[in-house]
Write a protein that holds these residues in place. Structure first.
Motif, PDB file in Angstrom:
ATOM      1  N   ASP A 140       0.820  -1.221   0.178  1.00  8.48           N
ATOM      2  CA  ASP A 140       0.147   0.090   0.059  1.00  8.48           C
ATOM      3  C   ASP A 140       0.956   1.316   0.039  1.00  8.48           C
ATOM      4  O   ASP A 140       1.301   1.650   1.112  1.00  8.48           O
ATOM      5  CB  ASP A 140      -0.938  -0.186   1.238  1.00  8.48           C
ATOM      6  N   TYR A 141       1.295   1.665  -1.195  1.00  8.70           N
ATOM      7  CA  TYR A 141       1.906   3.033  -1.286  1.00  8.70           C
ATOM      8  C   TYR A 141       1.041   4.153  -1.159  1.00  8.70           C
ATOM      9  O   TYR A 141       1.457   5.099  -1.811  1.00  8.70           O
ATOM     10  CB  TYR A 141       2.648   3.005  -2.550  1.00  8.70           C
ATOM     11  N   ILE A 142      -0.292   3.938  -0.909  1.00 10.07           N
ATOM     12  CA  ILE A 142      -1.174   5.193  -0.787  1.00 10.07           C
ATOM     13  C   ILE A 142      -0.954   5.571   0.967  1.00 10.07           C
ATOM     14  O   ILE A 142      -0.660   6.745   1.017  1.00 10.07           O
ATOM     15  CB  ILE A 142      -2.624   5.039  -1.027  1.00 10.07           C
ATOM     16  N   LYS A 143      -1.237   4.702   1.548  1.00  6.57           N
ATOM     17  CA  LYS A 143      -0.934   4.724   2.958  1.00  6.57           C
ATOM     18  C   LYS A 143       0.383   4.982   3.359  1.00  6.57           C
ATOM     19  O   LYS A 143       0.895   5.909   4.154  1.00  6.57           O
ATOM     20  CB  LYS A 143      -1.354   3.695   3.827  1.00  6.57           C
ATOM     21  N   GLN A 147       9.558   6.998  -1.420  1.00  6.98           N
ATOM     22  CA  GLN A 147      10.243   8.371  -0.923  1.00  6.98           C
ATOM     23  C   GLN A 147      10.069   9.732  -2.095  1.00  6.98           C
ATOM     24  O   GLN A 147      10.025  10.672  -1.862  1.00  6.98           O
ATOM     25  CB  GLN A 147      11.547   7.974  -0.971  1.00  6.98           C
ATOM     26  N   ASN A 148      10.047   9.136  -3.430  1.00 10.04           N
ATOM     27  CA  ASN A 148       9.770  10.023  -4.608  1.00 10.04           C
ATOM     28  C   ASN A 148       8.508  10.736  -4.773  1.00 10.04           C
ATOM     29  O   ASN A 148       8.107  11.519  -5.703  1.00 10.04           O
ATOM     30  CB  ASN A 148      10.339   9.172  -5.855  1.00 10.04           C
ATOM     31  N   GLY A 149       7.563   9.881  -3.776  1.00  6.59           N
ATOM     32  CA  GLY A 149       6.245  10.596  -3.927  1.00  6.59           C
ATOM     33  C   GLY A 149       5.103   9.617  -4.745  1.00  6.59           C
ATOM     34  O   GLY A 149       3.875   9.912  -4.616  1.00  6.59           O
ATOM     35  N   TYR A 150       5.476   8.643  -5.268  1.00  9.73           N
ATOM     36  CA  TYR A 150       4.872   7.642  -5.715  1.00  9.73           C
ATOM     37  C   TYR A 150       3.686   6.935  -4.697  1.00  9.73           C
ATOM     38  O   TYR A 150       4.048   6.705  -3.731  1.00  9.73           O
ATOM     39  CB  TYR A 150       5.541   6.305  -6.576  1.00  9.73           C
ATOM     40  N   ARG A 151       2.439   7.085  -5.423  1.00 11.88           N
ATOM     41  CA  ARG A 151       1.257   6.315  -4.497  1.00 11.88           C
ATOM     42  C   ARG A 151       0.579   5.514  -5.545  1.00 11.88           C
ATOM     43  O   ARG A 151       0.372   6.049  -6.676  1.00 11.88           O
ATOM     44  CB  ARG A 151       0.644   7.388  -4.198  1.00 11.88           C
ATOM     45  N   ALA A 185       2.224   9.604 -11.954  1.00 12.84           N
ATOM     46  CA  ALA A 185       3.048   8.269 -12.121  1.00 12.84           C
ATOM     47  C   ALA A 185       3.805   8.479 -13.677  1.00 12.84           C
ATOM     48  O   ALA A 185       4.836   8.022 -13.669  1.00 12.84           O
ATOM     49  CB  ALA A 185       2.493   6.990 -11.761  1.00 12.84           C
ATOM     50  N   SER A 186       2.677   8.760 -14.355  1.00 14.03           N
ATOM     51  CA  SER A 186       2.931   9.049 -15.834  1.00 14.03           C
ATOM     52  C   SER A 186       4.226   9.743 -16.207  1.00 14.03           C
ATOM     53  O   SER A 186       5.217   9.387 -16.982  1.00 14.03           O
ATOM     54  CB  SER A 186       2.154   9.344 -16.926  1.00 14.03           C
ATOM     55  N   LEU A 187       4.253  10.969 -15.626  1.00 11.33           N
ATOM     56  CA  LEU A 187       5.258  11.869 -15.784  1.00 11.33           C
ATOM     57  C   LEU A 187       6.606  11.465 -15.132  1.00 11.33           C
ATOM     58  O   LEU A 187       7.804  11.624 -15.820  1.00 11.33           O
ATOM     59  CB  LEU A 187       4.872  13.281 -15.122  1.00 11.33           C
ATOM     60  N   GLU A 188       6.464  10.854 -13.941  1.00  5.32           N
ATOM     61  CA  GLU A 188       7.433  10.535 -13.011  1.00  5.32           C
ATOM     62  C   GLU A 188       8.353   9.297 -14.063  1.00  5.32           C
ATOM     63  O   GLU A 188       9.574   9.279 -13.850  1.00  5.32           O
ATOM     64  CB  GLU A 188       7.112   9.960 -11.828  1.00  5.32           C
ATOM     65  N   HIS A 189       7.393   8.557 -14.522  1.00  3.89           N
ATOM     66  CA  HIS A 189       8.001   7.171 -15.405  1.00  3.89           C
ATOM     67  C   HIS A 189       8.770   7.992 -16.597  1.00  3.89           C
ATOM     68  O   HIS A 189       9.764   7.565 -16.789  1.00  3.89           O
ATOM     69  CB  HIS A 189       6.674   6.513 -15.855  1.00  3.89           C
ATOM     70  N   ALA A 190       8.145   9.136 -17.061  1.00  3.11           N
ATOM     71  CA  ALA A 190       8.983   9.700 -18.517  1.00  3.11           C
ATOM     72  C   ALA A 190      10.276  10.299 -17.752  1.00  3.11           C
ATOM     73  O   ALA A 190      11.042  10.092 -18.624  1.00  3.11           O
ATOM     74  CB  ALA A 190       7.973  10.607 -18.902  1.00  3.11           C
ATOM     75  N   ASP A 211       7.019  17.794  -4.606  1.00  2.00           N
ATOM     76  CA  ASP A 211       5.932  18.845  -4.153  1.00  2.00           C
ATOM     77  C   ASP A 211       4.694  18.549  -4.982  1.00  2.00           C
ATOM     78  O   ASP A 211       3.495  18.706  -4.127  1.00  2.00           O
ATOM     79  CB  ASP A 211       6.464  19.997  -4.655  1.00  2.00           C
ATOM     80  N   CYS A 212       4.658  18.163  -6.196  1.00  3.65           N
ATOM     81  CA  CYS A 212       3.533  18.052  -6.796  1.00  3.65           C
ATOM     82  C   CYS A 212       2.543  16.731  -6.383  1.00  3.65           C
ATOM     83  O   CYS A 212       1.368  16.947  -6.233  1.00  3.65           O
ATOM     84  CB  CYS A 212       3.735  17.455  -8.571  1.00  3.65           C
ATOM     85  N   ALA A 213       3.357  15.656  -5.825  1.00  4.80           N
ATOM     86  CA  ALA A 213       2.630  14.533  -5.184  1.00  4.80           C
ATOM     87  C   ALA A 213       1.927  15.104  -4.030  1.00  4.80           C
ATOM     88  O   ALA A 213       0.709  14.554  -3.796  1.00  4.80           O
ATOM     89  CB  ALA A 213       3.723  13.325  -4.894  1.00  4.80           C
TER      90      ALA A 213
END
Ligand code: GTP
Ligand code: MG
Length: 239
Positions: A140-143, A147-151, A185-190, A211-213
């Motif tokens: 559960d990367y939402i709870k 570290q990079n902000g991925y949820r 996640a799409s932008l982070e992946h790119a 910050d965006c996350a």
């Protein structure tokens, strides 16, 4: 709406791709190994369809009972043979069907993009409680965001695929996330594949993404509350 990232599996296409795989020292797969691989990929494809059908049925039921579509859309894909071999090699594992079955749990993958965070948990909980499937692993990367902000909520299910030889419990990786999490996640992946940018710019972008996350998370809580209020559900606190 279901987006297929690939065409349906074609066994002749798969066979010719497997024939051309170089296993080192000029070795290639034997005819039996190729058949075994093709059969197993068909089982993974079946498992992927089983789970996506279950998700569609849940979405339709919510639509009928509550006039609300929890699932915005889904994406599904089978890992390509090249990615499978690449991942086994990276992990220093044997290149065989047995090794794939024992070590790779994301050959069949489905991404479920929901409108709200409540939908992520209700859809995943309803799916997880179905008696014919098993939950193998939950991250559960939402709870607990990375570290990079991925949820996202990652669940690996084992679903029975029935063949003439009986039930084959097969893993499917399902990533549940909201539209905002998917957008991020799409932008982070790119960015991850933009290795040609200078380090200073990469780290600046990574910081901005973090910050965006956080901003997206706050926006989501506020919008979720409006949605709950107009539907008569209790409010959630700030995340
Ligand atoms: P691997 O599958 O080997 O990576 O390990 P794992 O199964 O333990 O990984 P995990 O469940 O953490 O993540 C699997 C998938 O989630 C990845 O293939 C991506 O699709 C997605 N994912 C995980 N972390 C990130 C991230 O930081 N950014 C983005 N954009 N996607 C991520
Ligand atoms: Mg994985």
């Amino acid at each position: 709406v279901i987006l297929d990232r690939h065409n349906r599996l074609s066994s002749s296409d798969l066979q010719s791709r497997l024939k051309n795989i170089d296993l080192g020292n000029g070795r290639v797969f034997s005819a039996d190994q190729i058949t075994e691989f093709v059969d197993q990929m068909q089982v993974y494809e079946g498992a992927m369809y089983e789970i996506s059908t279950k998700l569609e049925i849940l979405d339709d039921e919510f639509q009928v009972r509550f006039s609300h579509d929890p699932i915005h859309h889904m994406e599904r894909r089978l890992k390509s043979i090249n990615s499978i071999i690449g991942k086994l090699e990276r992990k220093g594992l044997a290149i065989s069907v047995e090794s794939v079955k024992d070590n790779l749990f994301d050959v069949a993958g489905i991404r479920v993009i929901c409108n709200y965070r409540d939908d992520v948990y209700s859809v995943s909980n309803y799916l997880s409680s179905q008696s014919d499937i098993q939950v193998l692993r939950v991250k559960d990367y939402i709870k607990n965001p990375k570290q990079n902000g991925y949820r996202s909520l990652h669940v690996i299910y084992a679903v029975p695929v029935f063949l003439s030889s009986g039930a084959h419990y097969t893993p499917v990786e399902v990533q549940f996330r909201t539209i905002a999490m998917d957008y991020w996640a799409s932008l982070e992946h790119a960015l991850r594949y933009k290795t040609d940018l200078p380090d200073a710019r990469l780290s600046e972008h990574s910081q901005t993404l973090l910050d965006c996350a956080r901003s997206l998370q706050n926006i989501e809580v506020q919008m979720q509350n409006i949605h709950r209020d107009i539907n008569g559900a209790p409010q959630v606190g700030e995340a």
